[in-house]
Scaffold this motif. Structure first.
Motif, mmCIF file in Angstrom:
data_model
loop_
_atom_site.group_PDB
_atom_site.id
_atom_site.type_symbol
_atom_site.label_atom_id
_atom_site.label_comp_id
_atom_site.label_asym_id
_atom_site.label_seq_id
_atom_site.Cartn_x
_atom_site.Cartn_y
_atom_site.Cartn_z
ATOM 1 N N SER A 48 -18.149 -5.155 -1.563
ATOM 2 C CA SER A 48 -19.434 -5.540 -2.153
ATOM 3 C C SER A 48 -19.240 -6.293 -3.467
ATOM 4 O O SER A 48 -20.181 -6.467 -4.235
ATOM 5 N N TYR A 49 -18.033 -6.750 -3.712
ATOM 6 C CA TYR A 49 -17.700 -7.444 -4.958
ATOM 7 C C TYR A 49 -18.553 -8.705 -5.132
ATOM 8 O O TYR A 49 -18.748 -9.482 -4.193
ATOM 9 N N LYS A 50 -19.073 -8.910 -6.338
ATOM 10 C CA LYS A 50 -19.860 -10.099 -6.663
ATOM 11 C C LYS A 50 -19.166 -10.849 -7.803
ATOM 12 O O LYS A 50 -19.131 -10.373 -8.932
ATOM 13 N N PRO A 51 -18.613 -12.013 -7.519
ATOM 14 C CA PRO A 51 -17.839 -12.736 -8.535
ATOM 15 C C PRO A 51 -18.727 -13.551 -9.467
ATOM 16 O O PRO A 51 -19.891 -13.832 -9.168
ATOM 17 N N GLN A 52 -18.157 -13.924 -10.584
ATOM 18 C CA GLN A 52 -18.784 -14.887 -11.476
ATOM 19 C C GLN A 52 -18.147 -16.246 -11.188
ATOM 20 O O GLN A 52 -17.122 -16.600 -11.760
ATOM 21 N N LEU A 53 -18.749 -16.985 -10.266
ATOM 22 C CA LEU A 53 -18.164 -18.252 -9.842
ATOM 23 C C LEU A 53 -18.468 -19.365 -10.841
ATOM 24 O O LEU A 53 -19.568 -19.446 -11.391
ATOM 25 N N ARG A 54 -17.480 -20.213 -11.042
ATOM 26 C CA ARG A 54 -17.654 -21.380 -11.905
ATOM 27 C C ARG A 54 -18.072 -22.547 -11.013
ATOM 28 O O ARG A 54 -17.265 -23.085 -10.250
ATOM 29 N N CYS A 55 -19.341 -22.932 -11.105
ATOM 30 C CA CYS A 55 -19.907 -23.947 -10.208
ATOM 31 C C CYS A 55 -20.117 -25.265 -10.943
ATOM 32 O O CYS A 55 -20.427 -25.290 -12.134
ATOM 33 N N GLY A 81 -22.689 -28.242 -15.023
ATOM 34 C CA GLY A 81 -22.485 -26.842 -14.691
ATOM 35 C C GLY A 81 -22.850 -25.952 -15.850
ATOM 36 O O GLY A 81 -23.329 -26.413 -16.897
ATOM 37 N N MET A 82 -22.640 -24.645 -15.658
ATOM 38 C CA MET A 82 -22.877 -23.657 -16.705
ATOM 39 C C MET A 82 -21.619 -22.824 -16.871
ATOM 40 O O MET A 82 -21.010 -22.389 -15.893
ATOM 41 N N VAL A 135 -16.623 -23.782 -7.155
ATOM 42 C CA VAL A 135 -17.557 -24.315 -6.161
ATOM 43 C C VAL A 135 -18.098 -25.658 -6.641
ATOM 44 O O VAL A 135 -18.464 -25.806 -7.815
ATOM 45 N N PHE A 136 -18.139 -26.634 -5.721
ATOM 46 C CA PHE A 136 -18.822 -27.904 -5.965
ATOM 47 C C PHE A 136 -20.164 -27.882 -5.242
ATOM 48 O O PHE A 136 -20.269 -27.385 -4.113
ATOM 49 N N MET A 137 -21.175 -28.457 -5.876
ATOM 50 C CA MET A 137 -22.498 -28.553 -5.269
ATOM 51 C C MET A 137 -22.969 -29.999 -5.344
ATOM 52 O O MET A 137 -22.547 -30.749 -6.225
ATOM 53 N N GLY A 138 -23.843 -30.372 -4.427
ATOM 54 C CA GLY A 138 -24.389 -31.719 -4.462
ATOM 55 C C GLY A 138 -25.111 -32.059 -3.180
ATOM 56 O O GLY A 138 -25.073 -31.309 -2.198
ATOM 57 N N TRP A 139 -25.778 -33.198 -3.189
ATOM 58 C CA TRP A 139 -26.506 -33.674 -2.020
ATOM 59 C C TRP A 139 -25.584 -34.565 -1.194
ATOM 60 O O TRP A 139 -25.031 -35.530 -1.704
ATOM 61 N N SER A 140 -25.397 -34.222 0.079
ATOM 62 C CA SER A 140 -24.492 -34.965 0.959
ATOM 63 C C SER A 140 -23.109 -35.082 0.326
ATOM 64 O O SER A 140 -22.470 -36.140 0.361
#
Length: 259
Positions: free
Chosen positions: A152-159, A180-181, A231-236
Motif C-alpha cells: 500500500s506504499y504511496k510514493p512522493q513522485l517527482r513529476c 513541475g513541483m 514521471v513525465f506528463m503531457g498531451w500526446s
C-alpha cells in the motif's frame, strides 16, 4: 523495502530472460532484476503429442523449453499443460512453429514482465524482502531476484510536464518547456531556440536562449539528469513530443537519456 513501479521491460541475456522493474522509493531509484525468467503459455492436453514432436525438432538445447502439467483447465473443460520457454528469441521461434501447425496457444500474449506482476497482484506499489547493497553510479540501486508482493506504499513522485514547439513539419524544434513541483515550489524551465542576430527580449528569468537545436538538446538532457524526474506528463507526449525529441537527437548526434 517498499517501492512504486515506474516501468518494466524484458530482455535476453547470456544467462536467459531478464525482467527489469524500475521503482521509485524513499531512498531513490531502484532497479529490481528477475533473472532466468521464462515465457509461459498453455495448451490443451489433447495437443501434447503434436506439441512434443514439434518442440523436439527445435535447434535448441532441451533446457530452453519445458512442457509441464498444471492444475488448470481450458474453457472447453480439457486439462491444460504449460509450456515454459527461456529467452525471447527462442519464444518467437516456438510460437511461430506451433501456431503454423494449428496449435492453440492460450495466454501467449501475456508478456513475462506483466505475468510476474499479475501472479503477485501487484498493480503499482510493491514490497521486496531485501534491501539494495549500495548504489550504482550514485544514481540507482540494484536488487536481484528478491521476493515481491503487493503493498500500500504511496510514493512522493517527482513529476514534470513537458511541451515542445516545432515547425509545422516537425523537422526543427523551436522550444522545450518544463513545469513541475518540488518541495512545494514551482519548477519552471524553458529553452528557446533563437538563431536570429537581434537578442530576444522580455523573457521570463527561467528561459534559456540557445543559438541552435544541438545545444538546446544537450542543455535539456543535462538539466534532466540533475533533476531526475520520476514521471513525465503531457498531451500526446509519446506520439509527438518524445517522438520528435528522439528523432532530432538522432539527427543531431545527441544522446537523449530520458530514462
Amino acid at each position: 523495502m517498499h517501492g512504486f513501479l515506474l516501468t518494466r521491460h524484458n530482455r535476453d541475456s547470456n544467462d536467459g530472460l531478464v525482467l527489469d522493474y524500475w521503482l521509485a522509493t524513499d531512498d531513490g531509484a531502484v532497479c529490481l532484476q528477475v533473472q532466468q525468467a521464462q515465457r509461459v503459455c498453455f495448451i490443451a492436453v489433447k495437443q501434447q503429442q503434436l506439441v512434443t514432436s514439434i518442440l523436439q525438432k527445435l535447434p535448441y538445447a532441451p533446457q530452453h523449453w519445458q512442457l509441464k502439467p498444471v492444475s488448470l483447465k481450458c474453457f472447453s473443460g480439457d486439462h491444460a499443460l504449460a509450456i515454459y520457454v527461456s529467452g525471447e528469441a527462442v519464444w518467437r521461434d516456438v510460437r511461430q512453429r506451433l501456431q503454423a501447425q494449428g496449435v492453440e496457444l492460450m495466454e501467449a500474449d501475456i508478456r513475462p514482465e506483466e505475468r510476474f506482476l499479475m501472479e503477485r497482484y501487484i498493480t503499482g506499489a510493491m514490497q521486496l524482502d531485501t534491501v539494495p547493497q549500495g548504489r550504482i553510479n550514485q544514481r540507482f540501486a540494484l536488487v536481484t531476484d528478491a521476493k515481491a508482493k503487493t503493498s500500500s506504499y504511496k510514493p512522493q513522485l517527482r513529476c514534470l510536464s513537458l511541451d515542445i514547439e516545432t515547425t509545422m513539419d516537425g523537422r526543427s524544434i523551436h522550444s522545450i518547456a518544463l513545469y513541475g513541483m518540488h518541495d512545494a515550489q514551482a519548477v519552471r524551465k524553458v529553452w528557446l531556440h533563437w538563431p536570429f542576430p537581434q537578442p530576444a527580449e522580455n523573457l521570463p528569468d527561467y528561459t534559456q536562449v540557445v543559438p541552435n537545436e544541438r545545444q538546446m538538446l544537450r542543455q535539456f538532457v543535462t538539466w534532466l539528469e540533475d533533476y531526475d524526474p520520476d514521471v513525465f506528463m503531457g498531451w500526446s507526449l509519446v506520439q509527438f513530443d518524445f517522438r520528435i525529441l528522439c528523432q532530432r537527437a538522432r539527427d543531431l548526434g545527441v544522446r537523449l537519456r530520458l530514462g
